[in-house]
Design a protein around this motif. Structure first.
Motif, short mmCIF file in Angstrom:
data_model
loop_
_atom_site.label_atom_id
_atom_site.label_comp_id
_atom_site.label_asym_id
_atom_site.label_seq_id
_atom_site.Cartn_x
_atom_site.Cartn_y
_atom_site.Cartn_z
N ILE A 3 1.71 69.73 101.64
CA ILE A 3 1.66 68.93 102.87
C ILE A 3 2.61 67.74 102.78
O ILE A 3 2.60 66.88 103.66
N GLU A 4 3.42 67.72 101.75
CA GLU A 4 4.37 66.63 101.57
C GLU A 4 5.28 66.52 102.80
O GLU A 4 5.81 67.51 103.29
N ASN A 5 5.39 65.29 103.30
CA ASN A 5 6.21 64.95 104.47
C ASN A 5 5.69 65.50 105.79
O ASN A 5 6.39 65.39 106.80
N LEU A 6 4.51 66.10 105.82
CA LEU A 6 3.92 66.49 107.10
C LEU A 6 3.39 65.25 107.81
O LEU A 6 2.81 64.37 107.18
N SER A 7 3.60 65.18 109.10
CA SER A 7 3.07 64.08 109.92
C SER A 7 1.73 64.51 110.48
O SER A 7 1.65 65.47 111.25
N ILE A 8 0.68 63.78 110.09
CA ILE A 8 -0.68 64.17 110.45
C ILE A 8 -1.37 63.01 111.15
O ILE A 8 -1.41 61.90 110.64
N ASN A 17 -14.89 57.39 106.13
CA ASN A 17 -14.29 58.74 106.22
C ASN A 17 -12.79 58.65 106.41
O ASN A 17 -12.03 59.40 105.78
N MET A 18 -12.35 57.72 107.25
CA MET A 18 -10.92 57.56 107.50
C MET A 18 -10.19 57.17 106.22
O MET A 18 -9.13 57.73 105.90
N MET A 24 -6.55 60.89 100.53
CA MET A 24 -6.31 62.26 100.08
C MET A 24 -4.99 62.81 100.62
O MET A 24 -4.21 63.42 99.87
N LEU A 25 -4.73 62.59 101.89
CA LEU A 25 -3.50 63.10 102.50
C LEU A 25 -2.26 62.39 101.96
O LEU A 25 -1.26 63.02 101.63
N GLN A 26 -2.34 61.06 101.85
CA GLN A 26 -1.18 60.31 101.35
C GLN A 26 -0.89 60.61 99.89
O GLN A 26 0.27 60.63 99.49
N SER A 27 -1.94 60.86 99.12
CA SER A 27 -1.72 61.18 97.70
C SER A 27 -0.99 62.52 97.54
O SER A 27 -0.38 62.77 96.50
N GLU A 28 -1.02 63.35 98.57
CA GLU A 28 -0.29 64.62 98.56
C GLU A 28 1.06 64.51 99.28
O GLU A 28 1.74 65.51 99.47
N GLY A 29 1.40 63.30 99.72
CA GLY A 29 2.71 63.07 100.32
C GLY A 29 2.80 63.17 101.82
O GLY A 29 3.89 63.13 102.39
N ALA A 30 1.65 63.28 102.49
CA ALA A 30 1.66 63.37 103.96
C ALA A 30 1.90 61.99 104.57
O ALA A 30 1.58 60.96 103.98
N ILE A 31 2.45 62.00 105.76
CA ILE A 31 2.62 60.78 106.57
C ILE A 31 1.42 60.75 107.51
O ILE A 31 1.24 61.67 108.31
N VAL A 32 0.61 59.70 107.41
CA VAL A 32 -0.66 59.65 108.13
C VAL A 32 -0.62 58.62 109.25
O VAL A 32 -0.25 57.47 109.04
N TYR A 33 -0.99 59.08 110.43
CA TYR A 33 -1.21 58.20 111.59
C TYR A 33 -2.70 58.23 111.87
O TYR A 33 -3.36 59.24 111.62
N ILE A 54 -3.08 67.71 113.76
CA ILE A 54 -4.07 66.72 114.16
C ILE A 54 -5.40 67.12 113.54
O ILE A 54 -5.84 68.26 113.68
N LEU A 55 -6.03 66.18 112.82
CA LEU A 55 -7.39 66.36 112.33
C LEU A 55 -8.29 65.56 113.25
O LEU A 55 -8.18 64.34 113.33
N MET A 56 -9.17 66.24 113.98
CA MET A 56 -9.92 65.62 115.08
C MET A 56 -11.42 65.64 114.82
O MET A 56 -12.04 66.71 114.74
N ASP A 57 -12.00 64.45 114.69
CA ASP A 57 -13.46 64.34 114.66
C ASP A 57 -13.97 64.75 116.04
O ASP A 57 -13.30 64.56 117.06
N LEU A 58 -15.16 65.31 116.09
CA LEU A 58 -15.68 65.78 117.38
C LEU A 58 -16.48 64.72 118.12
O LEU A 58 -16.39 64.59 119.33
N ARG A 59 -17.27 63.96 117.38
CA ARG A 59 -18.16 62.99 118.02
C ARG A 59 -17.67 61.58 117.75
O ARG A 59 -17.74 61.09 116.62
N MET A 60 -17.16 60.95 118.81
CA MET A 60 -16.63 59.59 118.71
C MET A 60 -16.94 58.85 120.00
O MET A 60 -17.15 59.46 121.04
#
Length: 100
Positions: A3-8, A17-18, A24-33, A54-60
């Motif tokens: 997932i390195e350099n993926l924009s998520i 949780n955030m 976890m994502l940044q430690s694998e090289g992802a760009i996190v928004y 996009i990782l989407m929580d359902l209840r917000m």
């Protein structure tokens, strides 16, 4: 698969949780928004170019993940959106399929 350099875009209203997901994502090289509700997710989606996932929580609060997914799907039918939830009841699963 890397997932390195993926924009998520991570959409999650729970701060702990955030933090865990972001770490976890940044430690694998992802760009996190980040967005803390569905309304912010739709706004971020409109502003960020070249999102890969996009990782989407359902209840917000403000706008839930179902409605945010419906709004994003009106603009883009192809971006992968993965639902995140502690609830895995059949009605939740069916509601996810309807939103996609």
């Amino acid at each position: 698969m890397s997932i390195e350099n993926l924009s998520i875009l991570v959409v999650e209203d729970n701060e702990i949780n955030m933090e865990v997901i972001e770490f976890m994502l940044q430690s694998e090289g992802a760009i996190v928004y980040k967005a803390k509700n569905g309304k912010e997710a739709v706004e971020q989606f409109d502003q960020i170019k070249d999102l890969d996932l996009i990782l989407m929580d359902l209840r917000m609060p403000i706008m839930d993940g179902y409605e945010a997914t419906i709004q994003i799907r009106k603009k883009d039918k192809k971006i992968p959106i993965l639902a995140m939830s502690a609830n895995a009841y059949m009605q939740d699963i069916q509601k996810c399929y309807k939103a996609v």
